[in-house]
Design a protein around this motif. Structure first.
Motif, short mmCIF file in Angstrom:
data_model
loop_
_atom_site.label_atom_id
_atom_site.label_comp_id
_atom_site.label_asym_id
_atom_site.label_seq_id
_atom_site.Cartn_x
_atom_site.Cartn_y
_atom_site.Cartn_z
N ALA A 34 0.83 -1.27 0.03
CA ALA A 34 0.10 -0.08 0.10
C ALA A 34 0.89 1.13 0.11
O ALA A 34 0.61 2.29 -0.59
N LEU A 35 2.01 1.15 0.74
CA LEU A 35 2.83 2.36 0.73
C LEU A 35 3.52 2.71 -0.56
O LEU A 35 3.50 3.97 -1.13
N ARG A 36 3.82 1.66 -1.66
CA ARG A 36 4.16 1.90 -3.00
C ARG A 36 3.19 2.71 -3.74
O ARG A 36 3.32 3.38 -4.37
N LEU A 164 5.27 -12.30 0.13
CA LEU A 164 4.70 -11.57 -1.08
C LEU A 164 3.04 -12.44 -1.18
O LEU A 164 2.09 -11.35 -1.37
N ALA A 165 2.86 -13.41 -0.82
CA ALA A 165 1.58 -14.07 -0.67
C ALA A 165 0.65 -13.45 0.38
O ALA A 165 -0.51 -12.99 0.09
N LEU A 166 1.26 -13.01 1.62
CA LEU A 166 0.49 -12.55 2.50
C LEU A 166 0.36 -10.94 2.24
O LEU A 166 -0.81 -10.53 2.46
N ALA A 167 1.33 -10.26 1.59
CA ALA A 167 1.11 -8.92 1.17
C ALA A 167 -0.19 -8.76 0.14
O ALA A 167 -0.87 -7.98 0.15
N LEU A 170 -3.66 -9.60 1.98
CA LEU A 170 -4.01 -8.38 2.73
C LEU A 170 -4.05 -7.12 2.13
O LEU A 170 -4.41 -5.94 2.80
N GLU A 171 -3.55 -7.14 1.06
CA GLU A 171 -3.45 -5.75 0.12
C GLU A 171 -4.96 -4.82 0.11
O GLU A 171 -4.99 -4.10 0.16
N TRP A 177 -8.25 0.66 3.82
CA TRP A 177 -8.09 1.49 5.24
C TRP A 177 -7.26 2.67 4.62
O TRP A 177 -7.67 3.65 5.01
N ALA A 178 -6.37 2.70 3.65
CA ALA A 178 -5.55 3.76 3.29
C ALA A 178 -6.09 4.60 1.96
O ALA A 178 -5.81 5.58 1.43
N GLY A 179 -7.46 4.12 1.80
CA GLY A 179 -8.36 5.10 0.90
C GLY A 179 -7.95 4.75 -0.64
O GLY A 179 -7.89 5.58 -1.53
N LEU A 180 -7.32 3.45 -0.70
CA LEU A 180 -6.73 3.21 -2.20
C LEU A 180 -7.54 2.21 -2.99
O LEU A 180 -8.19 1.16 -2.26
#
Length: 299
Positions: A34-36, A164-167, A170-171, A177-180
């Motif tokens: 999400a940060l990227r 990577l799988a968990l990322a 959970l993406e 939450w981040a509004g993306l």
């Protein structure tokens, strides 16, 4: 939620990364995805490496290694994804690149700091096993650092694959939450390993258990076997996901099956994944569901 200011999202995502990497290791990559998306690729690389280097400066070497490896993993995956590669191909390439980069970084760090690499790795494995014991992960129970030292190549690859799988899993909630906005066409239920991997699995089994084989060949085969088993775990997970979707299994039963098969008996899903190469469970499940639906309509 959609209007959450960026100056609040970015520190929060970085804090999540640090806390999750510190206490779970493999979950640290989830907020990085999400940060990227939030700050863009160039700023992501800059912020990510500054964060990893910061830990190294304060002698938090293991945390710096975990965060640095996951920054490379998520960064390269994002680059491949942006260029239109499929999920499977982007994931494979990003894991290979981040594995090579991480291993090279550890060797260079040991050379420049005159550290005893063997003892350092033993201590890191010990910390990981202690954390796994605290989290009550059955597969790591009773293992000693010395028994895992020669399986570190596959352990590194497995760590990155799981990260990577968990990322990716959970993406959606983190991005919400981040509004993306998150758009992904590929689904876990569609995941299938390439056909040639079954022969790699068979050869690795033979190489691991042949008594007259050389020690280096056995160690190489064991590392390949570990990675292959994980790959077929995800294929088995895809079969389980298809079962959930086709028969519209309720959330309670889904959680129960996940608790039993994913957490307690992951090897069963690996076996299902291997058998799926020949038996094609997903097609069978879809045919069975269509027959039941047709029978229900006829009644």
């Amino acid at each position: 939620m959609q209007n959450r200011p960026a100056f609040l999202k970015i520190p929060a995502l970085l804090l999540w990364t640090v806390v999750l990497a510190l206490f779970t290791a493999i979950l640290g990559a989830a907020p990085l995805k999400a940060l990227r998306t939030t700050i863009g690729q160039l700023r992501f690389w800059a912020v990510g490496f500054l964060l990893a280097v910061g830990f190294l400066v304060f002698h938090l070497y293991l945390l710096g290694f975990v965060v640095g490896a996951q920054v490379i993993l998520i960064g390269t995956y994002g680059e491949f994804e942006d260029h239109g590669l499929s999920l499977r191909r982007a994931a494979a390439l990003s894991v290979v690149i981040s594995s090579l980069a991480s291993a090279s970084a550890v060797f260079l760090w040991a050379a420049f700091t005159n550290k005893d690499l063997y003892q350092t790795l033993i201590s890191w494995i010990g910390l990981f096993l202690n954390r796994a014991a605290e989290m009550k992960i059955p597969i790591f129970e009773g293992l000693k650092p010395q028994s895992l030292i020669y399986q570190l190549p596959s352990a590194l690859v497995i760590f990155l694959i799981l990260s990577l799988a968990l990322a990716l899993i959970l993406e959606r909630p983190i991005s919400r939450w981040a509004g993306l906005a998150v758009e992904r066409k590929a689904k876990l239920a569609d995941y299938k390993n390439p056909d040639f991997l079954i022969w790699i699995l068979i050869l690795s089994v033979l190489g691991t258990f042949l008594h007259d084989g050389t020690k280096p060949l056995q160690l190489l085969s064991l590392n390949v076997l570990n990675i292959s088993i994980l790959a077929y775990f995800f294929q088995g997970l895809g079969v389980l996901g298809t079962y959930f979707e086709v028969f519209q299994i309720g959330i309670i039963w889904r959680l129960l099956w996940i608790l039993i098969l994913v957490i307690q008996l992951p090897i069963v899903l690996s076996i299902v994944g291997v058998a799926d190469y020949w038996l094609e469970f997903r097609q069978f499940l879809m045919r069975k569901a269509a027959q039941l639906k047709k029978k229900k309509i006829g009644n």
